[in-house]
Motif scaffolding. Structure first.
Motif, PDB file in Angstrom:
ATOM      1  N   GLU A   6      -2.760   1.599   5.137  1.00  0.00           N
ATOM      2  CA  GLU A   6      -1.582   2.037   5.455  1.00  0.00           C
ATOM      3  C   GLU A   6      -0.529   1.628   4.683  1.00  0.00           C
ATOM      4  O   GLU A   6       0.590   2.436   4.454  1.00  0.00           O
ATOM      5  N   ALA A  11      -1.868   5.825   3.737  1.00  0.00           N
ATOM      6  CA  ALA A  11      -2.796   6.279   4.487  1.00  0.00           C
ATOM      7  C   ALA A  11      -2.271   6.178   5.997  1.00  0.00           C
ATOM      8  O   ALA A  11      -1.467   5.308   6.166  1.00  0.00           O
ATOM      9  N   LYS A  37      -3.757  11.424   4.374  1.00  0.00           N
ATOM     10  CA  LYS A  37      -5.075  10.447   4.237  1.00  0.00           C
ATOM     11  C   LYS A  37      -5.300   9.722   5.542  1.00  0.00           C
ATOM     12  O   LYS A  37      -4.979   8.529   6.009  1.00  0.00           O
ATOM     13  N   TRP A 224      -8.562   7.358  -3.507  1.00  0.00           N
ATOM     14  CA  TRP A 224      -7.356   7.874  -3.675  1.00  0.00           C
ATOM     15  C   TRP A 224      -6.751   7.665  -5.142  1.00  0.00           C
ATOM     16  O   TRP A 224      -5.615   8.353  -5.175  1.00  0.00           O
TER      17      TRP A 224
END
Length: 229
Positions: A6, A11, A37, A224
């Protein structure tokens, strides 16, 4: 790992999925479709269950629910320790079912694919042969080998992360390098891509691997990386 994702990967944890000891799934949180995400944390109440036929069914229950509620078509999984065998059993049992969302990327962390020290393995007992096959095969690994053709072919990118305390045991304290690296021979010819990364030193201990920012960054880049470039 979720907090790191995060903070550093932008995300967002959208749901906590709690799976009961009977395999019933409850979802907590709110998943807004705009999240690019989204993360779903999975909590198994029966986290000591080592019947992977059972735990793979629990994972299937969750995947089905996410499809019904949120129309997911594909997903990635980050697994640690016993979660790795749950994931592999899931793929061998259900991975070819095109009615289910399809696995695209899997991250295996500290996976005891062929034994656990103190249970059915010992430090420095096993070795990989020239063709990558482990010399000693435990019962779970034999089962997986017998059913390996069920793993979806050329579909899943696999990242296998394992630890080495560098204390002479060639292990993370619970899982040997050989046990973890046995995954490659198991999935040979089936995975889309495969890579192994060894984490070394005291922070490579079995339970510390998912608290390790080196690991967190590697996982983020794998999941990612293309989106960030």
């Amino acid at each position: 790992m979720i907090s790191y994702a995060e903070k550093h990967e932008h995300a967002k944890k959208v749901l906590t999925a709690v799976v009961s000891k009977k395999g019933n799934v409850k979802l907590f949180g709110k998943w807004r479709q705009r999240e690019k995400k989204p993360l779903v944390q999975i909590v198994f109440r029966g986290n000591k269950v080592n019947n992977y036929e059972t735990t793979s069914k629990w994972l299937k229950n969750l995947v089905v629910l996410l499809k019904e509620r949120f129309q997911i078509k594909s997903f990635n999984v980050v697994a640690h320790s016993m979660g790795n065998l749950t994931l592999v059993y899931y793929e061998l049992n259900y991975g070819k079912n095109k009615e289910l969302p399809q696995l695209r990327k899997e991250v295996d962390i500290a996976g005891h694919f062929n034994g656990i020290i103190g249970i059915d393995d010992k430090a420095n007992r096993n070795k990989l042969l020239k063709n990558g096959k482990p010399e000693f095969l435990n019962k779970y690994y034999r089962y997986l080998l017998a059913h390996r053709e069920n793993f979806p072919k050329n579909q899943v990118d696999v990242l296998n992360i394992f630890g080495n305390l560098e204390n002479g045991s060639n292990s993370d304290g619970d899982v040997t390098r050989v046990s973890a690296r046995s995954l490659k021979y198991l999935l040979r010819g089936r995975y889309k891509t495969y890579q192994e990364i060894e984490i070394r030193g005291p922070h490579a201990q079995h339970s510390k691997l998912h608290e390790n920012n080196q690991v967190n960054k590697i996982v983020g880049d794998f999941l990612w990386g293309q989106e960030k470039s």
